[in-house]
Motif scaffolding. Structure first.
Motif, PDB file in Angstrom:
ATOM      1  N   GLY A 111     -19.032  -4.934 -20.447  1.00 16.00           N
ATOM      2  CA  GLY A 111     -18.018  -4.975 -19.425  1.00 16.00           C
ATOM      3  C   GLY A 111     -17.454  -3.406 -19.038  1.00 16.00           C
ATOM      4  O   GLY A 111     -17.647  -2.577 -19.755  1.00 16.00           O
ATOM      5  N   VAL A 112     -17.081  -3.764 -17.677  1.00 17.48           N
ATOM      6  CA  VAL A 112     -16.714  -2.473 -17.254  1.00 17.48           C
ATOM      7  C   VAL A 112     -15.381  -2.549 -16.598  1.00 17.48           C
ATOM      8  O   VAL A 112     -14.940  -3.712 -15.899  1.00 17.48           O
ATOM      9  CB  VAL A 112     -17.669  -1.604 -16.053  1.00 17.48           C
ATOM     10  N   ILE A 113     -14.495  -1.731 -16.810  1.00 12.34           N
ATOM     11  CA  ILE A 113     -12.852  -1.834 -16.036  1.00 12.34           C
ATOM     12  C   ILE A 113     -12.915  -0.685 -15.035  1.00 12.34           C
ATOM     13  O   ILE A 113     -13.186   0.354 -15.877  1.00 12.34           O
ATOM     14  CB  ILE A 113     -11.754  -1.964 -16.938  1.00 12.34           C
ATOM     15  N   GLY A 114     -12.424  -0.600 -13.825  1.00  7.57           N
ATOM     16  CA  GLY A 114     -12.227   0.242 -12.888  1.00  7.57           C
ATOM     17  C   GLY A 114     -11.103  -0.068 -12.359  1.00  7.57           C
ATOM     18  O   GLY A 114     -10.756  -0.976 -11.667  1.00  7.57           O
ATOM     19  N   LEU A 115     -10.155   1.306 -12.539  1.00  5.76           N
ATOM     20  CA  LEU A 115      -8.635   1.114 -11.975  1.00  5.76           C
ATOM     21  C   LEU A 115      -8.635   2.231 -10.744  1.00  5.76           C
ATOM     22  O   LEU A 115      -9.028   3.226 -10.768  1.00  5.76           O
ATOM     23  CB  LEU A 115      -7.742   1.560 -12.724  1.00  5.76           C
ATOM     24  N   LEU A 116      -8.425   1.445  -9.505  1.00  8.93           N
ATOM     25  CA  LEU A 116      -8.342   2.163  -8.303  1.00  8.93           C
ATOM     26  C   LEU A 116      -6.533   2.191  -7.961  1.00  8.93           C
ATOM     27  O   LEU A 116      -5.926   1.048  -7.754  1.00  8.93           O
ATOM     28  CB  LEU A 116      -8.794   1.540  -7.053  1.00  8.93           C
ATOM     29  N   GLN A 117      -6.013   3.510  -7.898  1.00 11.88           N
ATOM     30  CA  GLN A 117      -4.816   3.712  -7.749  1.00 11.88           C
ATOM     31  C   GLN A 117      -4.356   3.837  -6.345  1.00 11.88           C
ATOM     32  O   GLN A 117      -4.907   4.846  -6.055  1.00 11.88           O
ATOM     33  CB  GLN A 117      -4.242   4.507  -8.840  1.00 11.88           C
ATOM     34  N   GLY A 118      -3.707   3.391  -5.495  1.00  8.35           N
ATOM     35  CA  GLY A 118      -3.257   3.460  -4.272  1.00  8.35           C
ATOM     36  C   GLY A 118      -2.253   4.656  -4.266  1.00  8.35           C
ATOM     37  O   GLY A 118      -1.594   4.900  -5.243  1.00  8.35           O
ATOM     38  N   ALA A 119      -2.065   5.144  -3.275  1.00 15.26           N
ATOM     39  CA  ALA A 119      -1.187   6.146  -2.863  1.00 15.26           C
ATOM     40  C   ALA A 119       0.354   5.963  -2.935  1.00 15.26           C
ATOM     41  O   ALA A 119       1.140   6.385  -3.121  1.00 15.26           O
ATOM     42  CB  ALA A 119      -1.419   6.921  -1.670  1.00 15.26           C
ATOM     43  N   LEU A 120       0.671   4.419  -2.424  1.00 17.51           N
ATOM     44  CA  LEU A 120       1.959   3.934  -2.362  1.00 17.51           C
ATOM     45  C   LEU A 120       2.167   2.948  -3.455  1.00 17.51           C
ATOM     46  O   LEU A 120       1.229   2.534  -4.231  1.00 17.51           O
ATOM     47  CB  LEU A 120       1.886   3.070  -0.980  1.00 17.51           C
ATOM     48  N   PRO A 121       3.354   2.814  -3.824  1.00 19.65           N
ATOM     49  CA  PRO A 121       3.795   1.859  -4.720  1.00 19.65           C
ATOM     50  C   PRO A 121       3.662   0.443  -4.370  1.00 19.65           C
ATOM     51  O   PRO A 121       3.739  -0.210  -3.201  1.00 19.65           O
ATOM     52  CB  PRO A 121       5.270   2.014  -4.904  1.00 19.65           C
ATOM     53  N   GLY A 122       3.161  -0.387  -5.449  1.00 20.32           N
ATOM     54  CA  GLY A 122       2.734  -1.792  -5.151  1.00 20.32           C
ATOM     55  C   GLY A 122       2.393  -2.374  -6.501  1.00 20.32           C
ATOM     56  O   GLY A 122       2.570  -1.838  -7.162  1.00 20.32           O
ATOM     57  N   PRO A 123       1.922  -3.728  -6.218  1.00 15.45           N
ATOM     58  CA  PRO A 123       1.618  -4.463  -7.397  1.00 15.45           C
ATOM     59  C   PRO A 123       0.131  -4.065  -7.926  1.00 15.45           C
ATOM     60  O   PRO A 123      -0.639  -3.381  -7.244  1.00 15.45           O
ATOM     61  CB  PRO A 123       1.535  -5.947  -6.814  1.00 15.45           C
ATOM     62  N   CYS A 124      -0.257  -4.658  -9.147  1.00 18.90           N
ATOM     63  CA  CYS A 124      -1.569  -4.396  -9.596  1.00 18.90           C
ATOM     64  C   CYS A 124      -2.174  -5.559  -9.543  1.00 18.90           C
ATOM     65  O   CYS A 124      -1.612  -6.857  -9.952  1.00 18.90           O
ATOM     66  CB  CYS A 124      -1.499  -4.077 -11.128  1.00 18.90           C
ATOM     67  N   VAL A 125      -3.446  -5.512  -8.899  1.00 15.22           N
ATOM     68  CA  VAL A 125      -4.344  -6.778  -8.708  1.00 15.22           C
ATOM     69  C   VAL A 125      -5.504  -6.872  -9.198  1.00 15.22           C
ATOM     70  O   VAL A 125      -5.985  -5.723  -9.018  1.00 15.22           O
ATOM     71  CB  VAL A 125      -4.432  -7.188  -7.039  1.00 15.22           C
ATOM     72  N   LEU A 126      -5.783  -7.977  -9.982  1.00 21.55           N
ATOM     73  CA  LEU A 126      -7.271  -7.863 -10.603  1.00 21.55           C
ATOM     74  C   LEU A 126      -8.355  -8.527  -9.913  1.00 21.55           C
ATOM     75  O   LEU A 126      -7.948  -9.405  -9.192  1.00 21.55           O
ATOM     76  CB  LEU A 126      -7.161  -8.615 -12.077  1.00 21.55           C
ATOM     77  N   VAL A 127      -9.405  -7.998  -9.767  1.00 18.84           N
ATOM     78  CA  VAL A 127     -10.542  -8.622  -9.203  1.00 18.84           C
ATOM     79  C   VAL A 127     -11.632  -8.754  -9.942  1.00 18.84           C
ATOM     80  O   VAL A 127     -12.055  -7.644 -10.696  1.00 18.84           O
ATOM     81  CB  VAL A 127     -10.946  -7.547  -7.954  1.00 18.84           C
ATOM     82  N   ARG A 128     -12.126  -9.732 -10.087  1.00 22.31           N
ATOM     83  CA  ARG A 128     -13.134 -10.147 -11.153  1.00 22.31           C
ATOM     84  C   ARG A 128     -14.538 -10.498 -10.599  1.00 22.31           C
ATOM     85  O   ARG A 128     -14.925 -11.174  -9.401  1.00 22.31           O
ATOM     86  CB  ARG A 128     -12.671 -11.255 -11.832  1.00 22.31           C
ATOM     87  N   ALA A 129     -15.619  -9.802 -11.250  1.00 21.75           N
ATOM     88  CA  ALA A 129     -17.053 -10.053 -10.692  1.00 21.75           C
ATOM     89  C   ALA A 129     -17.804 -10.255 -12.016  1.00 21.75           C
ATOM     90  O   ALA A 129     -17.615  -9.526 -13.067  1.00 21.75           O
ATOM     91  CB  ALA A 129     -17.664  -8.854 -10.080  1.00 21.75           C
TER      92      ALA A 129
END
Ligand SMILES: [Zn+2]
Ligand SMILES: [Zn+2]
Length: 396
Positions: free
Chosen positions: A68-86
């Motif tokens: 399995g692989v986990i990739g975290l994309l950090q946006g420039a603005l504050p906000g929630p963390c959303v998980l996207v699964r494939a």
């Protein structure tokens, strides 16, 4: 190449798309399709996933639940963390499709569409990475191994998938062969069933087929057990509640004129409601342990709780539905009928509120009509673009 194949190939030529990434998403899916890997063997697939995510600037963790692989994309603005699964795994099916990108590995095939899910999620990562400066919050991509019955999602959770950061909600899509291409289906509440399995052993006393009075025949007892198991759904469960008890395997004996010592019965139990689930387990146990006693035999029962039901959170689903409508139009976002199939995204949705939706892949004009897990399964590849657009819209 036969004429039919040529026609199909023309029909399946990469559609002329007006956005540059769309050709890439089709090429990606075809590449994964040509190189199917079974659960926990997705070495090539996860290697490509990790490499692409790194190239996009994501923080990448590999080897979670083996492949399995986990990739975290950090946006420039504050906000929630959303998980996207494939999910990335293929099935042990011999492909009977003819096109160039058919499975190159004997006995393995992407017959459920997980090749499409991997290509779509990578494209979503790319589209969002390009908009990182205006992205609020973070997106955690979960590329899981072994969805097909081996519980890859559960192992990823055990290995820290939902920690650091903990996602606020979770999204997943599945291409769907029963739904016309161009349509998307979702619904709050139950989407897919929980899937349990049992194994029963009826222990009697073997002997000569012509002298039954000296034996305790487990075949006759097993036959009655199979029939009695059907009464669990018809007599013990509210008729308005979905439930299935299927005996898929009955095994006993080795020849026609010998009464064997024992018989084995295996089955699957599907339901949505926890009370129904508990009742089915209890009644199956009672029948298998108690009924053989009447005949002087002994019944052993082993019940294994499998994937829980996949339940969509009402609030998240309402938000997602609006986003989906913005992509394909309100008339093309429909409510699906829950299915008694099962899905290990349920393990994530048990812990994190979220939404699971189906993206239509059916198109009779190109023979994309076969059910999931079929040797000729295929999708209308427009589902890739629609899926990616839908997921991006749901994330924004
Ligand atoms: Zn499947
Ligand atoms: Zn699947």
């Amino acid at each position: 190449m036969c004429a039919d194949t040529a026609t199909l190939k023309e029909k399946f030529a990469a559609p002329s798309l007006d956005l540059p990434w769309e050709t890439d998403i089709v090429a990606l899916r075809r590449d994964f399709h040509a190189h199917p890997e079974l659960g926990y063997e997705e070495v090539r697939t996860s290697g490509i996933v990790a490499e692409r995510l790194r190239a996009l600037g994501l923080e990448v963790r590999e080897g979670v639940a083996e492949t399995g692989v986990i990739g975290l994309l950090q946006g420039a603005l504050p906000g929630p963390c959303v998980l996207v699964r494939a999910d990335m795994d293929a099935l042990p099916v011999e492909e009977k499709n003819e096109w160039e990108w058919r499975s190159g590995t004997q006995g393995k095939m992407h017959a459920c569409g997980h090749d499409a899910h991997t290509a779509t999620a990578l494209t979503v990562a790319r589209l969002l990475a390009e908009q990182k400066d205006t992205l609020a919050g973070s997106v955690k991509f979960m590329f899981q191994p072994a969805e097909e019955g081996l519980g890859g999602a559960g192992r990823m959770i055990e290995e820290g998938l939902l920690e650091d950061p903990r996602p606020d909600y979770a999204l997943a899509l599945h291409v769907w062969s029963d739904l016309e291409a161009g349509k998307i289906a979702t619904k709050p509440g139950p989407a897919m069933a929980c899937a349990d399995r049992f194994e029963a052993r009826i222990i009697g006393k073997g002997g000569h087929g012509a002298i039954p009075q000296q034996t305790i025949d487990p075949v006759v007892i097993a036959s009655q057990v199979v029939l009695a198991l059907q009464t669990t759904v018809s007599r013990n469960i509210d008729p308005l509640q979905p439930a299935v008890v299927t005996v898929g395997k009955v095994w006993a004996g080795s020849t026609f004129n010998v009464i064997p010592n024992e018989a084995v019965i295996e089955g699957t139990v599907r339901s949505f409601d926890p009370t129904v689930r508990a009742t089915l387990e209890r009644r199956c146990r009672e029948i298998i342990e108690e009924l053989p006693k009447v005949f002087g035999a002994r019944g052993e029962f082993d019940y294994e709780w499998g994937y829980p039901a996949t339940i969509n959170d009402a609030r998240v689903t309402e938000i997602v539905q609006r986003a989906l409508q913005s992509v394909v139009g309100a008339e093309n976002v429909v409510e699906f009928q829950p299915t008694m199939g099962a899905e290990d995204m349920s393990l994530v949705l048990e812990k994190i509120p979220g939404c699971y939706f189906f993206v239509g892949g059916r198109n009779e004009a190109i023979d994309a009509v076969y059910p999931h897990h079929h040797e000729k399964f295929n999708i209308d590849e427009r589902a890739l673009e629609i899926g990616a657009r839908a997921m991006v819209a749901a994330l924004k």
